[in-house]
Design an enzyme around this catalytic site. Structure first.
Site, PDB file in Angstrom:
ATOM      1  N   SER A 119      -1.285   2.144  -7.892  1.00 49.63           N
ATOM      2  CA  SER A 119      -0.343   2.695  -6.919  1.00 49.63           C
ATOM      3  C   SER A 119      -0.928   3.880  -6.171  1.00 49.63           C
ATOM      4  O   SER A 119      -0.259   4.453  -5.315  1.00 49.63           O
ATOM      5  CB  SER A 119       0.947   3.122  -7.626  1.00 49.63           C
ATOM      6  N   HIS A 140      -1.521  -3.659  -4.799  1.00 48.03           N
ATOM      7  CA  HIS A 140      -0.463  -2.859  -5.418  1.00 48.03           C
ATOM      8  C   HIS A 140       0.796  -3.703  -5.499  1.00 48.03           C
ATOM      9  O   HIS A 140       1.556  -3.810  -4.542  1.00 48.03           O
ATOM     10  CB  HIS A 140      -0.217  -1.575  -4.610  1.00 48.03           C
ATOM     11  N   GLU A 152       1.102  -4.344  -1.522  1.00 46.94           N
ATOM     12  CA  GLU A 152       0.227  -3.604  -0.616  1.00 46.94           C
ATOM     13  C   GLU A 152      -1.208  -4.083  -0.847  1.00 46.94           C
ATOM     14  O   GLU A 152      -1.701  -4.032  -1.974  1.00 46.94           O
ATOM     15  CB  GLU A 152       0.316  -2.100  -0.871  1.00 46.94           C
ATOM     16  N   ASN A 190       4.562   4.713  -1.404  1.00 49.60           N
ATOM     17  CA  ASN A 190       4.731   5.931  -2.202  1.00 49.60           C
ATOM     18  C   ASN A 190       4.604   7.178  -1.340  1.00 49.60           C
ATOM     19  O   ASN A 190       5.334   8.160  -1.534  1.00 49.60           O
ATOM     20  CB  ASN A 190       3.699   5.974  -3.326  1.00 49.60           C
TER      21      ASN A 190
END
Length: 380
Positions: A119, A140, A152, A190
């Site tokens: 992440s 991800h 991702e 994130n």
């Protein structure tokens, strides 16, 4: 050429979730872990997902058994030799991942696509632990990977065009949606989400020294009422886990500076062991009280949405992701009804005007060029 067998290294919860997602698409999986007990738990987790779906009428017993049957557990890296793709899914500790990649390097087939599930750790750095950094990408997967559609697909400094294309093709083969992301601290979702949360917490601290559950519930209600997010910042933080969130925020604060400051709301709660829903108490203890939006809550909600929009614009301007991929990522990764760019575009000049007003109070909200272009209708 489509993949036929995928190696997944690490049989923890995330690795077994990825293994289940891969096997569900019809691909064979070699699940590798040095710990036989971890392998047993990982395979049991794959079976448990199938059993739950059978119980809910979403899958036949035969389908569930076929999925579990495609997962072959092994304790030796040598099992990766027959894999077209290797996905490493060990815990988010850079030294551990480096060590694991040195082992994968000796076992993986020369032409295999190499992927790390992370992440936020550096794809470039991990790729350079191998002799073929151009073949390394980040994948991800969002938790739980057996359910979440978003992946991702992160390009490191050395990742080739062909490698990126293969990664996107794999994600499509798994029936998921891949968004292209250029490596940066926090990647895309994130980075945007934690900026939004940090802004909300920071403003809450500025408004009052102590926030009661009723005040937090009013802010959460205001957030849901004001925009596309399905839940407010305090509820979301408790769901994610305050320790997890604090760790990500600390990394992003180190990388990007003051705009990820959170008013020191998270650290005392984490130190006290109040980590959110998983410990029975975080910002809230027990059920969230009923509350209606109030003025203070609406101010927190404004900071939340403007923080997300501002960081999204920066990501697009830096080439981290396109406008379209940024919006898809927030919709599929966080449950927003519309992504930040689409949300701003629908407001015309309104979003830029709101950002301008905030910039007068906090210069970090200086209106990004992309948002000005959206306000005038000149953005692509």
């Amino acid at each position: 050429m489509p993949a036929e067998r995928v190696g997944v290294v690490g049989a923890g919860v995330m690795g077994s979730e990825i293994a289940q997602a891969v096997a569900s698409s019809g691909l064979a999986v070699t699940l590798v872990d040095v710990d036989p007990a971890a392998l047993e738990r990982g395979v049991a987790h794959v079976r448990a997902i199938g059993e739950r779906r059978v119980a809910r009428g979403r899958m036949s017993p035969q389908e569930a058994e076929a999925i579990a049957g495609r997962v072959t557990p092994v304790t030796e890296m040598a099992g990766l030799a027959s894999c077209d793709i290797v996905i490493e899914a060990v815990p988010e500790v850079m030294d551990l991942k480096r060590k694991v990649w040195r082992g994968i390097e000796t076992a993986a087939a020369p032409g295999a696509l190499l992927a790390t599930n992370t992440s936020g750790l550096s794809i470039t750095e991990l790729g350079r632990e191998t002799s073929r950094p151009g073949r390394m990408i980040g994948l991800h997967f969002f938790n739980p990977a057996s359910v979440m559609r978003l992946v991702e697909v992160i390009r490191g400094e050395d990742t080739t065009d062909a490698t990126l294309a293969e990664g996107l093709a794999l994600v499509e083969q798994l029936g998921k949606t891949g968004v292209r992301v250029k490596e940066c601290p926090g990647f895309l979702v994130n980075r945007v989400l934690v900026r939004a949360l940090a802004e909300a917490f920071r403003h809450a601290h500025d408004i009052a020294a102590e926030w009661t559950p009723a005040m937090m519930a009013a802010a959460d209600a205001a957030t849901v009422a004001a925009g596309p997010a399905p839940m407010g910042p305090f509820t979301l933080a408790d769901l994610v886990g305050l320790d997890t969130l604090a760790h990500i925020r600390d990394d992003l604060h180190a990388a990007y500076g003051d705009r990820f400051a959170d008013g020191a709301l998270l650290a005392p709660l984490v130190a006290a062991g109040r980590l959110g829903q998983k410990t029975g108490g975080g910002f809230y203890t027990g059920e969230r009280p009923d509350a209606e939006a109030d003025d203070a809550g609406r101010e927190v909600a404004e900071r939340y949405y403007m923080g997300a929009l501002h960081e999204t614009c920066l990501c697009v301007e830096e080439g981290v992701a396109t406008e379209g991929d940024a919006d898809i990522a927030m919709v599929l990764g966080t449950g927003w009804e519309a992504g930040p760019v689409a949300w701003a575009r629908a407001q015309g000049a309104g979003a830029a005007a709101r950002m301008e007003a905030l910039a007068g109070q906090a210069p970090r909200f200086a209106v990004p060029p992309l948002l000005r272009a959206l306000a005038t209708g000149s953005a692509a």
